[in-house]
Design an enzyme around this catalytic site. Structure first.
Site, PDB file in Angstrom:
ATOM      1  N   GLY A  93       2.507   9.453   8.717  1.00 34.54           N
ATOM      2  CA  GLY A  93       3.749   9.812   8.047  1.00 34.54           C
ATOM      3  C   GLY A  93       4.943   9.406   8.883  1.00 34.54           C
ATOM      4  O   GLY A  93       4.791   9.119  10.077  1.00 34.54           O
ATOM      5  N   CYS A 102      -2.696   8.769  12.925  1.00 28.96           N
ATOM      6  CA  CYS A 102      -1.291   8.597  13.304  1.00 28.96           C
ATOM      7  C   CYS A 102      -0.549   9.946  13.307  1.00 28.96           C
ATOM      8  O   CYS A 102      -0.792  10.748  14.178  1.00 28.96           O
ATOM      9  CB  CYS A 102      -0.635   7.546  12.398  1.00 28.96           C
ATOM     10  SG  CYS A 102       0.875   6.887  13.116  1.00 28.96           S
ATOM     11  N   TYR A 103       0.289  10.246  12.319  1.00 29.21           N
ATOM     12  CA  TYR A 103       0.949  11.565  12.304  1.00 29.21           C
ATOM     13  C   TYR A 103      -0.112  12.672  12.279  1.00 29.21           C
ATOM     14  O   TYR A 103       0.015  13.687  12.958  1.00 29.21           O
ATOM     15  CB  TYR A 103       1.870  11.672  11.086  1.00 29.21           C
ATOM     16  CG  TYR A 103       2.607  12.997  10.983  1.00 29.21           C
ATOM     17  CD1 TYR A 103       3.821  13.181  11.622  1.00 29.21           C
ATOM     18  CD2 TYR A 103       2.069  14.062  10.256  1.00 29.21           C
ATOM     19  CE1 TYR A 103       4.491  14.397  11.550  1.00 29.21           C
ATOM     20  CE2 TYR A 103       2.727  15.279  10.168  1.00 29.21           C
ATOM     21  CZ  TYR A 103       3.940  15.438  10.816  1.00 29.21           C
ATOM     22  OH  TYR A 103       4.602  16.633  10.739  1.00 29.21           O
ATOM     23  N   HIS A 137      -4.255   2.727  12.494  1.00 25.61           N
ATOM     24  CA  HIS A 137      -4.530   2.895  11.062  1.00 25.61           C
ATOM     25  C   HIS A 137      -5.852   2.222  10.710  1.00 25.61           C
ATOM     26  O   HIS A 137      -5.894   1.021  10.444  1.00 25.61           O
ATOM     27  CB  HIS A 137      -3.375   2.334  10.232  1.00 25.61           C
ATOM     28  CG  HIS A 137      -2.150   3.179  10.341  1.00 25.61           C
ATOM     29  ND1 HIS A 137      -1.918   4.242   9.484  1.00 25.61           N
ATOM     30  CD2 HIS A 137      -1.122   3.168  11.211  1.00 25.61           C
ATOM     31  CE1 HIS A 137      -0.792   4.833   9.827  1.00 25.61           C
ATOM     32  NE2 HIS A 137      -0.285   4.204  10.876  1.00 25.61           N
ATOM     33  N   GLU A 162      -7.388   2.503   8.086  1.00 19.75           N
ATOM     34  CA  GLU A 162      -7.461   2.226   6.651  1.00 19.75           C
ATOM     35  C   GLU A 162      -6.898   0.863   6.266  1.00 19.75           C
ATOM     36  O   GLU A 162      -7.110   0.404   5.153  1.00 19.75           O
ATOM     37  CB  GLU A 162      -6.731   3.333   5.874  1.00 19.75           C
ATOM     38  CG  GLU A 162      -5.212   3.402   6.049  1.00 19.75           C
ATOM     39  CD  GLU A 162      -4.762   4.173   7.296  1.00 19.75           C
ATOM     40  OE1 GLU A 162      -5.553   4.272   8.247  1.00 19.75           O
ATOM     41  OE2 GLU A 162      -3.613   4.649   7.317  1.00 19.75           O
ATOM     42  N   GLY A 177       1.609 -11.208 -15.104  1.00 18.21           N
ATOM     43  CA  GLY A 177       0.938 -11.009 -13.816  1.00 18.21           C
ATOM     44  C   GLY A 177      -0.382 -10.280 -14.040  1.00 18.21           C
ATOM     45  O   GLY A 177      -0.670  -9.820 -15.155  1.00 18.21           O
ATOM     46  N   VAL A 178      -1.163 -10.173 -12.969  1.00 20.64           N
ATOM     47  CA  VAL A 178      -2.488  -9.565 -13.077  1.00 20.64           C
ATOM     48  C   VAL A 178      -2.403  -8.139 -13.620  1.00 20.64           C
ATOM     49  O   VAL A 178      -3.140  -7.760 -14.531  1.00 20.64           O
ATOM     50  CB  VAL A 178      -3.170  -9.503 -11.677  1.00 20.64           C
ATOM     51  CG1 VAL A 178      -4.617  -9.109 -11.793  1.00 20.64           C
ATOM     52  CG2 VAL A 178      -3.012 -10.814 -10.935  1.00 20.64           C
ATOM     53  N   ASP A 179      -1.483  -7.348 -13.049  1.00 16.71           N
ATOM     54  CA  ASP A 179      -1.463  -5.919 -13.354  1.00 16.71           C
ATOM     55  C   ASP A 179      -1.149  -5.642 -14.816  1.00 16.71           C
ATOM     56  O   ASP A 179      -1.867  -4.905 -15.487  1.00 16.71           O
ATOM     57  CB  ASP A 179      -0.421  -5.204 -12.477  1.00 16.71           C
ATOM     58  CG  ASP A 179      -0.610  -5.523 -11.014  1.00 16.71           C
ATOM     59  OD1 ASP A 179      -1.737  -5.894 -10.648  1.00 16.71           O
ATOM     60  OD2 ASP A 179       0.364  -5.420 -10.251  1.00 16.71           O
ATOM     61  N   LYS A 216      -4.781  -3.488  -5.987  1.00 14.48           N
ATOM     62  CA  LYS A 216      -4.974  -4.820  -6.568  1.00 14.48           C
ATOM     63  C   LYS A 216      -6.453  -5.210  -6.657  1.00 14.48           C
ATOM     64  O   LYS A 216      -6.899  -5.726  -7.681  1.00 14.48           O
ATOM     65  CB  LYS A 216      -4.203  -5.822  -5.714  1.00 14.48           C
ATOM     66  CG  LYS A 216      -3.971  -7.145  -6.345  1.00 14.48           C
ATOM     67  CD  LYS A 216      -3.078  -7.040  -7.546  1.00 14.48           C
ATOM     68  CE  LYS A 216      -1.790  -7.752  -7.418  1.00 14.48           C
ATOM     69  NZ  LYS A 216      -0.776  -7.319  -8.334  1.00 14.48           N
TER      70      LYS A 216
END
Ligand code: XMP
Length: 611
Positions: free
Chosen positions: A64, A91-92, A178, A180, A233-235, A381
């Site tokens: 955060g 992290c935080y 991180h 992730e 677009g893809v989305d 995505k």
């Protein structure tokens, strides 16, 4: 928080991991990583009760933007660590866990943003099957300076002695980096190891998501219809296909707004591609004149986004009025995906980086009234692409590079006057001292671009460097060191042409038809080039950015090449293009501009787009 379907709720009670969101830009990436292992993960606010957390098989405390000692910084009850369930702090979350359990946290002398070399010092905990040394992604200003009782150090970096700590007896783990983000090489393994500690069943997949989402959409829409804004677009294409599958083509009206800020011939190409797969409920509205006139004279990135977002709504309202659609019977459909919401401070503690065009206040108002449907808003995505394939969309649509909703509007920088940081001369002499060892020269560019550092938005000057030819790997380290050491700059670019730098001046400019035409031409050269050279799939996204800067007294503007590798847009590495290819591309672009620059900044500290 979203309502959950029956099945999700049932799932939740038994087998899931809770992620407490302290406002990290990456909080949903954590969920994404866990889901990739087939385990359901849910995100919640720090105000969540221990009663609720108790039901989960594991808890992750996210990063955060705050400092744990800051007034009003989000907190957590210390009793969490006595519940007997595995907890991972990132992290935080790492700082908070260490502080609550009796360790110490302080402001770090060397703040790390970007890549760092992680060395494993002790096996066990989350470090089984993890390489001894690997790259890890850091983004922090505070650090742990003393560990609580019972904790051991598992890994360190050069500037961070407590990069990973843990108390394996209590199943408590805490990491500074991180895990992730994709750029932490062993991140997935570390998260996998944590999931293994949680002893949780694997019950999450895209087929289930699709089924549940279609049920949810039917429930939400009831007997109304959907007016869907499609960008090609893809989305938005995947969202449109999902809605059409759930509700049938007659109840979904697809609208493609030609903003005038699209790529060259984009509208024609999109409609042709969709027609080919039988999508017949898509209509095109040419609104370019309205967009250009609304943007006239505007230079501020956030205001430009707002104008574009509002204009989409105005056009949509105009079309629905023309079609005599009753607002009570129609819901607005959007292809919003998760990064679009999180980077607009969509979660409570996140800092605002950019307002996405589908998160302007008018849309937020409609969301409150239940008049917006966003079927893929929880997905990343990569998940959208998997879903697209499940829906039967062709690869040619699914694997297009992502393109931002505001289009070329955020790739044409505007300026009224030069802007330089305070004490630019002192900054220059510091930078020169830093760069002389690498035989590089530098100039601070007199305008600003948006970046993200330590989970917060920045709007700062980019730097241009030139001189000795270094490998991109070396330039990556130099660039990271520069942005870490000099907070006045958030990006570093490499001068590809002209060969000699003499001067740079701002050309006052906002968005005009002529500038858009110029960028369309440059962008088309770039897109064609990467297709011909067969490097398109290696690059995740390739913004070509027009900057109102005149180099060496030329009357022309400059262009920045910003190809990146990423898989979810939350972090990115600049693409290291083969130098011979890059020379070829530069030669094609140089006649149209006063300079060609190559962005050698990762994200963080730079965002992918310059605005
Ligand atoms: P940044 O520049 O923040 O972008 O690193 C992350 C990803 O989001 C795209 N982007 C947008 N997409 N509306 C969108 O639909 C927007 O306003 C917007 N701004 C950035 C960007 O192209 C990248 O893929």
């Amino acid at each position: 928080m979203k309502e959950h379907t029956e099945r999700q709720r049932a799932l939740l009670k038994k087998e899931a991991i809770a992620i407490v969101d302290f406002g990290s830009q990456y909080v949903h990436l954590i969920a994404n990583r866990i889901r990739r292992q087939g385990v359901y993960a849910e995100i919640m606010l720090p105000t969540v009760s221990l009663e609720r957390l108790k039901k989960y098989k594991g808890v992750i405390l996210s990063g955060g933007p705050n400092s744990v000692y800051q007034r009003g910084a989000p907190q957590m009850s210390k009793r969490l660590f006595a519940l007997g369930i595995p907890v991972l702090g990132i992290c935080y979350g790492h700082h908070l866990m260490m502080k609550l359990l009796g360790g110490k946290v302080r402001s770090a002398e060397i703040k790390e943003y970007g890549l760092a070399k992680l060395t494993v010092q002790r096996r066990g905990g989350l470090f089984e099957n993890v390489k001894k040394t690997s790259q890890a992604w850091m983004s922090h200003g505070d650090e742990v300076s003393a560990l609580p009782k019972g904790f051991d150090v598992f890994a360190k970096t050069e500037d961070c002695p407590f990069a990973a700590t843990g108390d394996t007896k209590r199943n408590l783990y805490s990491i500074q980096f991180h895990a992730e983000v994709a750029h932490t090489e062993e991140g997935m393994q570390i998260i996998k190891n944590f999931v293994a500690k949680c002893d949780v069943k694997k019950s999450w997949n895209m087929e289930r998501f699709l089924q549940e989402k279609m049920d949810e959409v039917k429930q939400q829409i009831g007997d109304r219809n959907v007016f869907m804004l499609v960008s090609g677009g893809v989305d938005s294409t995947v969202a449109h296909a999902l809605l059409t599958k759930a509700l049938g083509p007659k109840r979904v009206y697809g609208l493609l707004v030609d903003t005038g800020l699209m790529r060259k011939d984009e509208c024609k190409k999109i409609t042709a591609a969709l027609k080919k797969i039988g999508v017949t409920n898509l209509h095109v509205e040419d609104a370019s004149r309205q967009f250009f006139s609304a943007l006239k004279g505007e230079c501020d990135p956030e205001r430009k986004r707002k104008i574009i977002g509002d204009m989409f709504l105005t056009v949509q309202a105009k079309v629905s009025h023309r079609l005599k659609l009753n607002p009570d019977e129609w819901v607005l459909g959007q292809g919003t995906i998760y990064p679009d919401t999180i980077e607009s401070a969509g979660t409570k503690h996140a800092d605002k980086i950019k307002t996405h065009h589908n998160r302007v206040p008018e849309i937020l108002e409609l969301i409150k009234k239940g008049r917006v449907v966003e079927p893929i808003a929880e997905l990343y995505k990569d998940e959208v692409r998997t879903l697209g394939t499940k829906l039967g969309l062709p690869d040619s649509l699914i694997w297009r590079h992502p393109f931002p909703g505001p289009g070329l509007g955020v790739r044409i920088l505007c300026a009224k006057e030069p802007h330089l940081p305070n004490m630019v001369n002192t900054l220059h002499s510091w930078l020169a001292k830093h760069l002389v060892a690498h035989k590089l020269h530098q100039a601070v560019l007199p305008l600003r671009s948006v970046g993200v550092q330590g989970d917060a938005r920045t709007y700062r000057n980019p730097l241009v460097v030139w001189g000795a030819e270094h490998s991109f790997t070396k330039l990556e380290w130099i660039s990271t060191a520069l942005t870490n050491s000099f907070s006045e700059i958030n990006r570093v670019t490499l001068l590809l042409a002209p060969q000699r730098f003499e001067s740079v001046k701002v050309l006052p400019a906002s968005i005009t038809k002529e500038r858009v035409a110029l960028l369309q031409k440059l962008d088309d050269i770039v897109m064609q080039f990467i297709r011909e050279e067969k490097i398109s799939r290696k690059i995740w996204q390739f913004p070509t950015v027009l900057v109102p800067l005149r180099f060496n007294g030329s009357k022309k503007e400059a262009v920045v090449l910003r190809p990146v590798c990423s898989d979810e847009a939350m972090t990115a590495n600049f693409y290291k293009m083969n130098r011979d290819l890059l020379k070829k591309l530069t030669a094609k672009l140089a006649p149209h501009v006063s300079a060609v620059l190559y962005d050698i900044t990762n994200k963080p500290p730079g965002t992918i787009e310059w605005e």
